[in-house]
Design an enzyme around this catalytic site. Structure first.
Site, short mmCIF file in Angstrom:
data_model
loop_
_atom_site.label_atom_id
_atom_site.label_comp_id
_atom_site.label_asym_id
_atom_site.label_seq_id
_atom_site.Cartn_x
_atom_site.Cartn_y
_atom_site.Cartn_z
CG ASP A 75 -0.24 -0.04 2.54
OD1 ASP A 75 0.06 1.04 3.09
OD2 ASP A 75 0.02 -1.15 3.04
CG ASP A 164 -6.32 3.87 6.84
OD1 ASP A 164 -6.42 3.44 8.00
OD2 ASP A 164 -5.27 4.36 6.39
CD GLU A 166 -4.24 4.09 10.39
OE1 GLU A 166 -3.23 4.05 11.13
OE2 GLU A 166 -4.22 3.83 9.17
#
Length: 276
Positions: A75, A164, A166
């Site tokens: 990534d 994503d 987090e």
């Protein structure tokens, strides 16, 4: 003759007050206090940037049992700049995810080179969105993502988009949300993404963050593939509800591009995810 010194006195007082603030910045070239949290600029967040600080790194990250079949992937974000895709391909990397957006205020400035470049060497690729639940709604961020590189097409080479979600690099770990509020924000994003693309978004997270910030919600396991972050010899405990991971980010120190991942299956399984 009497000299007026009132202006000088005021200026001196102002300089003295300013001097009280200067030590916070320190002299040029000084080492910053390691105890002071350095907040990065908005837009610079990348997948897994909080893993080492919060979860650390175990020995032999990325270990795989001899029975398991895994397919290597990477990534990337603007931090990698122009990526050497042919080098990665020749090293065995067969799939990639590229950061497309963050919040509703940032688009990856290297997106074209990274997204098109990975495709041109033969990789199956997709895009991810770095969530900032404290700035706008989940639906608004899903729209921004889809409108700026996060779409999907059934061409056999495009993976579904990734949320994503987090640690917050800019402030409070859970973005100022309650556990129920965070779960609701994620639901808002994934529902809008599916309405726009027909696909269930992949959720990238770490078990420790997910537990702290969603109360270890099991509400998404039945629909959204899991991309787990853990830099150790095994993935360890998964978030509630998920029986297996689809992808595992196991290190941030790969030889060409830092972030490396295992796909839980052979290349045909990567293609199956691309095809929906």
């Amino acid at each position: 003759m009497r000299v007026h010194r009132s202006g000088t006195t005021l200026a001196g007082a102002a300089l003295a007050a300013l001097a009280l603030l200067l030590p916070l910045a320190g002299p040029a070239g000084a080492v910053q206090d390691p105890g002071v949290r350095q907040v990065p600029a908005r837009g610079t967040a990348s997948m897994g940037m909080g893993v080492l600080a919060h979860d650390g790194q175990g020995s032999s990250p990325g270990g795989v049992s001899v029975q398991a079949v895994q397919t290597e992937g990477v990534d990337v974000s603007s931090h990698q700049g122009n990526v050497a895709w042919s080098t990665l391909w020749n090293s065995g990397v067969k799939w990639a995810y590229v950061k497309a957006t963050e919040g509703t205020y940032y688009k990856n400035t290297y997106f074209n080179q990274q997204y098109t470049g990975s495709y041109n060497v033969g990789m199956i690729r997709g895009t991810y969105h770095f969530a900032t639940p404290d700035t706008t709604t989940g639906a608004a961020q899903a729209d921004y993502f889809v409108n700026n590189g996060g779409g999907w097409s059934k061409d056999g080479r495009t993976l579904p988009g990734v949320l994503d979600i987090e640690w917050n690099p800019y402030g409070a770990t859970c973005y100022g949300k309650t556990q129920a509020g965070m779960a609701a924000w994620i639901r808002d994003f994934v529902n809008r993404y599916k309405a726009r693309t027909g696909r269930d978004a992949v959720i990238y997270t770490a078990t420790s963050w997910w537990t702290q910030c969603t109360g270890n919600s099991s509400a998404f396991a039945a629909t959204n593939p899991l991309w787990i972050a853990r830099y150790a010899a095994s993935v360890g405990e998964l978030p509630a509800g998920w029986q297996y991971y689809t992808m595992w980010q196991y290190t941030s120190s790969g030889p060409t591009v830092g972030d490396h991942n295992h796909f839980n299956g052979d290349l045909s399984r990567v293609q199956a995810l691309a095809n929906g």
